[in-house]
Every structure is written in structure tokens, then in C-alpha cells.
Design a protein around this motif. Structure first.
Motif, PDB file in Angstrom:
ATOM      1  N   ASP A  41      34.680  42.669  36.925  1.00 47.81           N
ATOM      2  CA  ASP A  41      35.517  41.531  36.545  1.00 47.81           C
ATOM      3  C   ASP A  41      36.965  41.921  36.293  1.00 47.81           C
ATOM      4  O   ASP A  41      37.874  41.108  36.457  1.00 47.81           O
ATOM      5  N   LEU A  42      37.172  43.167  35.854  1.00 45.95           N
ATOM      6  CA  LEU A  42      38.518  43.616  35.502  1.00 45.95           C
ATOM      7  C   LEU A  42      38.697  45.066  35.914  1.00 45.95           C
ATOM      8  O   LEU A  42      37.946  45.946  35.484  1.00 45.95           O
ATOM      9  N   ASP A  43      39.707  45.312  36.742  1.00 45.12           N
ATOM     10  CA  ASP A  43      40.085  46.663  37.133  1.00 45.12           C
ATOM     11  C   ASP A  43      41.218  47.104  36.217  1.00 45.12           C
ATOM     12  O   ASP A  43      42.365  46.678  36.386  1.00 45.12           O
ATOM     13  N   VAL A  44      40.914  47.945  35.233  1.00 44.45           N
ATOM     14  CA  VAL A  44      41.939  48.319  34.261  1.00 44.45           C
ATOM     15  C   VAL A  44      43.041  49.169  34.879  1.00 44.45           C
ATOM     16  O   VAL A  44      44.111  49.335  34.265  1.00 44.45           O
ATOM     17  N   THR A  45      42.830  49.690  36.093  1.00 44.51           N
ATOM     18  CA  THR A  45      43.893  50.452  36.748  1.00 44.51           C
ATOM     19  C   THR A  45      44.952  49.532  37.361  1.00 44.51           C
ATOM     20  O   THR A  45      45.977  50.006  37.826  1.00 44.51           O
ATOM     21  N   ASP A  46      44.690  48.224  37.346  1.00 49.48           N
ATOM     22  CA  ASP A  46      45.631  47.219  37.861  1.00 49.48           C
ATOM     23  C   ASP A  46      46.350  46.581  36.675  1.00 49.48           C
ATOM     24  O   ASP A  46      45.761  45.804  35.923  1.00 49.48           O
ATOM     25  N   ALA A  47      47.630  46.894  36.503  1.00 49.23           N
ATOM     26  CA  ALA A  47      48.386  46.427  35.339  1.00 49.23           C
ATOM     27  C   ALA A  47      48.458  44.911  35.269  1.00 49.23           C
ATOM     28  O   ALA A  47      48.353  44.327  34.188  1.00 49.23           O
TER      29      ALA A  47
END
Length: 287
Positions: A41-47
Motif C-alpha cells: 500500500d505504501l512504498d516508503v522509498t517514495d517521498a
């Protein structure tokens, strides 16, 4: 806005992981409205994704992590992307949104050679790629989000993912004896207990900074395994002691992973003894 003021909206990253599995229920029981986002649901590497996900929340608990300790030795860049860059993205998004942040870290930031519990202010000296990336994440969180708590933990087990307890029970069904290392010392910590400790930490408005969140007492993996056998009605004599050298792994394992409770001891009730808390574990179905 504090938890005493009626909680609020909280975002849990890494919500499908072992700790994330137990954070949701603990937070809801304390009155929080929970949004849980897993890796899909969330790619934390994408700011930009982090900014959008954090917006509108009062608190973020960052349990997203690259935890494949051995794989990180050959792909440190992948671990760094999640554990350091991802932590920085979440911290920056929290500062932008005015949200407080709890960031979950690890005993692997230390060198693992101590003989007394590591204090929260003990110098970090990671020996593995995983530890280096988690240490970098701690630094990023504190630099980018002053209203943050870093909670280090160790030797986690829980129903939400593969763990030592379930592994031992599976091996007990498959083998006559099980060899377990007896020269690594730590504090087995149930994810349910850690989740509730994090909730208490926020509710108490504990000082921002580094805290340690592990069960009390200490044992070796061998001692932990024997306790698991005994509590499940199995013959503990089937567990045999061995050494770390007998099971070489790509990443070095800390011989000492005991963390001092630090400020937790003064601010709120710490987690009880590891062996007492283990009695609350129930054998997972299907094992």
C-alpha cells in the motif's frame, strides 16, 4: 494534540508485518483511529507517497523495515533504501504535516560485544549491513523530525509473522532433537507487549528521543527454546546447546543483545520478564 486529549488519527507503516499486526488492535483499544498500510500500500522509498499517506494524521508509527539480515549483506543498497531513506521520507513527511513519529529500531545498531545492558546513549557501532542501515535511519528520524521517539527492540516474536517460537514448535514436530545456540544473549519480546508499550509511551508524553522496548530479564536462544518446549508440554531435553560458530551466517550475530530500559523505567511501566510474558503465547493453529 496528545493521546490524553482523546487520541486522534494514527498511521501505521509496515502494518502487515509482525509488529504491525499487533499495533492496530493496541492503538484502537486506546481510542486511536488507525490507518494501516503494508508494503503493497505504501512504498516508503517514495517521498511523495509518504507525504500523501501521512497527511491528516496526528501520529505515525513507522514499523516498515527491511529485516532480512543476511540478505542485506549482499544487497545493502536495498536495505538502505527502506531502513534509511524510507525512514527519512517518513520523518520529513511527519514534520511537514505536524505529526509526531514513533520509529522502530533494533539492537543491531550496537556491536553486540557488551557484558552489561546497553544504555540508550551508548555509542552505536553496527557490525552488519542491516545494523548500519538501521543506525542511519535512527539518525535521519532524529534530524528530520524533532517530535519523534526511536524505540529499539530485539528478539521479537508474535503471531503476525515467522518467528522463533513458531519455528521451534515446527521443528519439534519434525525432529527428535533441535540444536540451538547458547552463546547469544538477549531478551525475547512479544510483539503484543511492544505494541502496548509504544501506546503507553505516546500516551505518557514521554520525552522525545531514544527509548528501549524489550522484555525484562535475559536468556540465550537455547534457554528460550527450552522454555518454549516446556510451556508446550514437550521434553526440553530434546533441545541441545551449540555455538554460533557451528552455524555460520552471512551477517554477524550479536553475542549480547540486552538493552537497558532507560527512560522507559522512569516514565512508564516496562514490559515484564520474558519468561513470564512467554506464558501468554498460544501455539499458532496449523503448526
Amino acid at each position: 494534540m496528545t493521546a490524553q486529549a482523546g487520541a486522534g488519527r494514527v498511521l501505521v507503516t509496515g502494518a502487515t508485518g509482525m509488529l504491525g499486526h499487533d499495533l492496530g488492535p493496541a492503538l484502537r483499544a486506546a481510542g486511536w483511529v488507525v490507518t494501516g498500510l503494508g508494503r503493497g500500500d505504501l512504498d516508503v522509498t517514495d517521498a511523495s507517497q509518504c507525504v500523501a499517506a501521512v497527511d491528516g494524521h496526528d501520529l505515525v508509527i513507522n514499523a516498515a523495515a527491511y529485516t532480512s539480515v543476511d540478505a542485506a549483506e549482499t544487497d545493502e543498497a536495498a536495505a538502505f533504501a527502506v531502513n534509511a531513506v524510507g525512514a527519512a521520507n517518513v520523518a520529513r513527511a511527519c514534520s511537514r504535516a505536524g505529526a509526531r513519529l514513533v520509529h522502530v529500531s533494533t539492537d543491531y545498531v550496537f556491536d553486540g560485544t557488551a557484558t552489561e545492558p546497553y544504555a540508550v546513549d551508548h555509542p552505536v557501532a553496527p557490525r552488519s549491513a542491516y545494523g548500519r542501515t538501521k543506525a542511519a535511519g535512527e539518525w535521519a528520524v532524529q534530524a528530520l523530525c524533532p517530535e519523534s521517539w526511536v524505540v529499539r527492540t530485539a528478539w521479537l516474536y508474535g503471531a503476525g509473522g515467522p518467528n522463533f517460537v513458531s519455528t521451534m514448535l515446527r521443528l519439534a514436530d519434525e525432529r527428535e532433537t533441535v540444536s540451538v545456540v547458547d552463546d547469544q544473549v538477549g531478551q525475547p519480546t512479544w510483539t503484543v507487549d511492544l505494541a502496548h508499550l509504544i501506546v503507553r509511551l505516546v500516551a505518557a508524553d514521554a520525552p522525545y528521543g531514544i527509548h528501549h522496548g524489550t522484555a525484562s530479564g535475559q536468556t540465550t536462544w537455547f534457554g528460550f527454546a527450552r522454555a518454549i518446549f516446556e510451556l508446550n508440554g514437550l521434553d526440553a531435553e530434546r533441545v541441545l546447546p551449540t555455538t554460533t560458530d557451528a552455524f555460520p551466517r552471512p551477517a554477524p550475530r550479536p553475542s549480547w543483545s540486552v538493552l537497558s530500559p532507560g527512560l522507559v523505567r522512569d516514565e512508564l511501566t516496562p514490559i515484564g520478564r520474558w519468561d513470564e510474558r512467554l506464558r501468554s503465547w498460544h501455539r499458532p493453529e496449523g503448526l
